[in-house]
Design a protein around this motif. Structure first.
Motif, short mmCIF file in Angstrom:
data_model
loop_
_atom_site.label_atom_id
_atom_site.label_comp_id
_atom_site.label_asym_id
_atom_site.label_seq_id
_atom_site.Cartn_x
_atom_site.Cartn_y
_atom_site.Cartn_z
N GLY A 1 23.72 15.50 -4.28
CA GLY A 1 22.95 14.28 -4.10
C GLY A 1 23.16 13.66 -2.73
O GLY A 1 22.21 13.19 -2.10
N GLU A 2 24.40 13.67 -2.26
CA GLU A 2 24.70 13.12 -0.93
C GLU A 2 24.03 13.96 0.15
O GLU A 2 23.53 13.41 1.15
CB GLU A 2 26.22 13.09 -0.71
N GLN A 3 24.01 15.27 -0.04
CA GLN A 3 23.39 16.13 0.95
C GLN A 3 21.88 15.93 1.01
O GLN A 3 21.29 15.93 2.09
CB GLN A 3 23.72 17.60 0.66
N VAL A 4 21.26 15.77 -0.15
CA VAL A 4 19.82 15.51 -0.18
C VAL A 4 19.50 14.17 0.47
O VAL A 4 18.54 14.04 1.25
CB VAL A 4 19.29 15.55 -1.63
N THR A 5 20.32 13.17 0.18
CA THR A 5 20.13 11.85 0.81
C THR A 5 20.28 11.96 2.32
O THR A 5 19.49 11.37 3.08
CB THR A 5 21.16 10.84 0.25
N MET A 6 21.30 12.70 2.77
CA MET A 6 21.50 12.88 4.19
C MET A 6 20.31 13.59 4.83
O MET A 6 19.90 13.28 5.96
CB MET A 6 22.79 13.68 4.45
N LEU B 1 17.19 13.38 3.95
CA LEU B 1 16.10 12.42 4.11
C LEU B 1 16.39 11.45 5.26
O LEU B 1 15.48 11.09 6.02
CB LEU B 1 15.89 11.66 2.80
N VAL B 2 17.65 11.03 5.37
CA VAL B 2 18.03 10.12 6.47
C VAL B 2 17.82 10.81 7.82
O VAL B 2 17.28 10.22 8.76
CB VAL B 2 19.49 9.65 6.31
N PHE C 1 27.87 8.40 5.78
CA PHE C 1 28.37 9.21 4.68
C PHE C 1 29.90 9.38 4.76
O PHE C 1 30.46 10.34 4.25
CB PHE C 1 27.67 10.57 4.68
#
Length: 435
Positions: free
Chosen positions: A331-336, A338-339, A365
């Motif tokens: 989830g953190e990687q997907v968010t990153m 998009l950022v 992050f």
């Protein structure tokens, strides 16, 4: 000068630059002496890049105004821009995904086991340049003279769109004469480009020799896994881009790759997208892409379609996390992802923009910004690969949009081998600006 000869000269210059740089690195008694020697090579590199920058602003302005004036239709411009941005977004997402996937699969930073750096360790990167407000305001020029002096491609593009559309909607004899003048300016700038490109082997030799003189070739072995992993990811991205191009262009995509290998090699050798811009425009013309599309989509792509740089940002961010043993969930990687997708669009023209993006995103992050110090030493070698990829991505994007617009003229493929040959007296350059 034939295309094969041009590519061969650049490749030879690249090899000779490595040899000369290695010899100077070994002969230099101290790092300070090596840096001084590299400075002399840097003189040649600076001169060549200054010549390149000298022609970018008038080349972008002339080609864009000429193309838009001949279109004379704001709806057509909007349609082309929408198609181009759609392709850019899809290519950017694919680039980021490939970077994250390969960083997870190959784990280039896993074995480093670095201790967390002290708070406040600085990279000296100007991450303050990365914010939405500055990006939006900087797109619009307050002075076209200042924009041209600074080679601000986006600002030149904005002014050129207004100027070209206004000129196209004027139907007086004076206006048509000005359109014809702009068409001739395009021909002149392409000829100037040809003259400047003849110095490319010298610029390549000096650029590579300077880097190897100061850093040596040993660091390539020390960071071999990182380099190998990154370039493997780039080759996969190349395959994806070429495959996507094949779906639209068919077998013609391979003729395009053959034509753009010279600007790709030039960009790779100098690690400068600007150095490849004029040559890339020239090769797209040889492919048959009409000037009205090239003049609009290519400058736009240089700001919004940096596929190699996009892959690098995701790859580098995960490398830092692995080097310090900081786990990141899916989830953190997907968010990153998009950022990075959004933030990377705001740094066109910022020095070392890919590093700036990563340095700005890492703290979001809880990753140490100072982790970039691990790769800044070999960033030039990484930059070479991502620059060549940026050139390839923009060549395919521009040609695909031209195909969708039915703006590719039939050409004799046998002429592809002619690179920079002077036209016969009285013969005009085959620049098409028809709607």
């Amino acid at each position: 000068m034939k295309a094969n000869k041009s590519s061969l000269l650049i490749l030879v210059a690249l090899i000779l630059g490595i040899i000369a740089g290695y010899a100077c690195n070994q002969a230099a008694p101290t790092p300070e002496a090596a840096k001084e020697i590299a400075g002399y090579f840097g003189i040649v590199t600076d001169i060549f890049l200054r010549l390149i920058k000298m022609i970018i602003a008038p080349l972008v302005f002339a080609t864009l105004v000429s193309g838009l004036a001949n279109i004379g239709d704001s709806k057509t411009v909007g349609r082309i821009g929408t198609k181009a941005l759609g392709w850019f977004i899809a290519a950017s997402l694919a680039s980021l995904l490939i970077g994250l996937v390969f960083a997870n699969l190959l784990q280039p930073g896993h074995a480093l086991n670095m201790p967390l750096p002290e708070a406040g360790t600085a990279t000296n990167l100007k991450t303050g340049a990365l914010n939405l407000k500055d990006f939006i305001t900087q797109v619009f020029p307050k002075s076209i003279v200042e924009a041209m002096a600074g080679n601000s491609v986006l600002q030149i593009l904005v002014f050129s769109v207004f100027f070209g559309l206004a000129l196209g909607n004027l139907h007086s004899q004076a206006a048509r004469s000005l359109v014809q003048t702009m068409d001739e300016v395009v021909h002149v700038m392409l000829k100037v480009t040809d003259y400047v490109m003849r110095f490319a082997p010298l610029g390549v030799f000096a650029a590579v020799a300077a880097v190897v003189t100061t850093q040596g070739v040993g660091m390539l072995a020390v960071f071999g896994k990182l380099l190998a992993s990154f370039y493997l990811a780039l080759f996969v991205l190349w395959a994806v881009l070429i495959g996507a191009g094949y779906m639209v262009l068919g077998k013609e995509v391979f003729r395009l790759i053959k034509l753009v290998r010279s600007p790709m090699l030039l960009g790779f050798s100098t690690a400068s997208s600007e150095s490849a811009y004029p040559k890339l425009m020239e090769q797209l013309e040889k492919f048959g892409v009409q000037n009205r599309v090239t003049g609009f989509v290519l400058p736009l792509g240089y700001s919004f379609n940096l596929d190699g740089s996009m892959l690098y940002t995701g790859f580098a961010a995960l490398f830092v996390a692995q080097a310090y043993g900081i786990p990141m969930s899916l989830g953190e990687q997907v968010t990153m992802l998009l950022v990075l997708m959004i933030s990377s669009k705001g740094v066109a023209g910022v020095p070392r923009s890919s590093l700036v993006v990563v340095a700005a995103v890492l703290p979001m992050f809880h990753l140490p910004e100072a982790g970039l110090l691990l790769i800044m030493g070999i960033d030039h070698f990484l930059d070479m690969g991502r620059t060549a990829t940026n050139v390839l991505g923009n060549a395919i994007a521009t040609t695909v949009v031209a195909k969708w617009e039915n703006a590719i003229d039939p050409v004799d493929a046998s002429l592809d081998e002619v690179d920079g040959a002077l036209p016969v007296e009285g013969e005009t350059c085959p620049v098409s600006a028809t709607a």
